[in-house]
Design a protein around this motif. Structure first.
Motif, PDB file in Angstrom:
ATOM      1  N   ILE A  97       0.836  -1.208   0.000  1.00 56.68           N
ATOM      2  CA  ILE A  97       0.000   0.000   0.000  1.00 56.68           C
ATOM      3  C   ILE A  97       0.869   1.255   0.000  1.00 56.68           C
ATOM      4  N   GLY A  98       2.026   1.163   0.634  1.00 51.82           N
ATOM      5  CA  GLY A  98       2.882   2.333   0.776  1.00 51.82           C
ATOM      6  C   GLY A  98       2.885   2.886   2.189  1.00 51.82           C
ATOM      7  N   ILE A  99       2.677   2.000   3.151  1.00 51.62           N
ATOM      8  CA  ILE A  99       2.737   2.390   4.561  1.00 51.62           C
ATOM      9  C   ILE A  99       4.191   2.735   4.881  1.00 51.62           C
ATOM     10  N   ASN A 100       4.391   3.813   5.645  1.00 45.95           N
ATOM     11  CA  ASN A 100       5.740   4.288   5.941  1.00 45.95           C
ATOM     12  C   ASN A 100       6.329   3.749   7.238  1.00 45.95           C
ATOM     13  N   GLY A 101       5.493   3.171   8.097  1.00 48.16           N
ATOM     14  CA  GLY A 101       6.013   2.646   9.346  1.00 48.16           C
ATOM     15  C   GLY A 101       5.005   1.740  10.035  1.00 48.16           C
ATOM     16  N   TRP A 102       5.528   0.927  10.956  1.00 51.10           N
ATOM     17  CA  TRP A 102       4.705  -0.054  11.671  1.00 51.10           C
ATOM     18  C   TRP A 102       5.194  -0.087  13.102  1.00 51.10           C
ATOM     19  N   ILE A 103       4.330   0.282  14.033  1.00 50.14           N
ATOM     20  CA  ILE A 103       4.678   0.281  15.451  1.00 50.14           C
ATOM     21  C   ILE A 103       3.737  -0.681  16.167  1.00 50.14           C
ATOM     22  N   VAL A 104       4.315  -1.631  16.895  1.00 47.23           N
ATOM     23  CA  VAL A 104       3.507  -2.566  17.669  1.00 47.23           C
ATOM     24  C   VAL A 104       3.258  -1.948  19.039  1.00 47.23           C
ATOM     25  N   LYS A 105       1.970  -1.904  19.426  1.00 47.31           N
ATOM     26  CA  LYS A 105       1.595  -1.359  20.730  1.00 47.31           C
ATOM     27  C   LYS A 105       2.260  -2.183  21.820  1.00 47.31           C
ATOM     28  N   PRO A 106       2.577  -1.581  22.944  1.00 51.33           N
ATOM     29  CA  PRO A 106       2.111  -0.298  23.444  1.00 51.33           C
ATOM     30  C   PRO A 106       2.878   0.863  22.823  1.00 51.33           C
ATOM     31  N   PHE A 107       2.234   2.035  22.845  1.00 55.30           N
ATOM     32  CA  PHE A 107       2.792   3.261  22.307  1.00 55.30           C
ATOM     33  C   PHE A 107       3.869   3.781  23.245  1.00 55.30           C
ATOM     34  N   ARG A 108       5.064   3.970  22.717  1.00 55.69           N
ATOM     35  CA  ARG A 108       6.175   4.546  23.486  1.00 55.69           C
ATOM     36  C   ARG A 108       6.525   5.881  22.833  1.00 55.69           C
ATOM     37  N   GLY A 109       5.927   6.922  23.358  1.00 55.96           N
ATOM     38  CA  GLY A 109       6.007   8.235  22.737  1.00 55.96           C
ATOM     39  C   GLY A 109       7.399   8.742  22.468  1.00 55.96           C
TER      40      GLY A 109
END
Length: 123
Positions: A97-109
């Motif tokens: 699709i052209g996704i620029n990034g993938w972060i697996v939760k939990p969110f680490r700001g």
């Protein structure tokens, strides 16, 4: 005008991510699912980054991303998935699709501030 659109069906996650980004200098808009995300993106041409969950009602994050790229013909906005999913097939679809990034939760700001600023053209 917002720099970042946070799309998540969880009120808690939207508040955590949007609140953290706001406190760190980002203008933030929020959406409750992929359909709402498309509406918000159409309303605000200043959005440079979409941070989205995948699993949501009405329209999931990957479908929203496909529509951003195809129906809205928007190749400029950066899209990062923030999800509990770590499925290789989903990652392959995201890459196509052209996704620029993938972060697996939990969110680490703190870990995303630098990359998000770069994706938004803020530094």
């Amino acid at each position: 005008m917002a720099h970042v659109l946070v799309v998540d069906d969880s009120n808690t996650m939207r508040e955590i991510v949007a609140g953290f980004l706001s406190k760190n200098g980002f203008e933030v808009a929020v959406a409750t699912d992929g359909r709402d995300g498309l509406v918000q993106l159409n309303k605000d041409p200043g959005i440079r980054l979409v941070v989205s969950d995948i699993n949501m009602p009405n329209m999931d994050g990957l479908t929203m991303a496909e529509k951003i790229r195809t129906e809205l013909c928007n190749k400029d906005v950066r899209i990062v998935m923030l999800t509990t999913e770590d499925n290789p097939a989903m990652r392959t679809r995201a890459k196509a699709i052209g996704i620029n990034g993938w972060i697996v939760k939990p969110f680490r700001g703190d870990a995303v501030l630098g990359p998000f600023r770069k994706l938004c053209g803020m530094g």
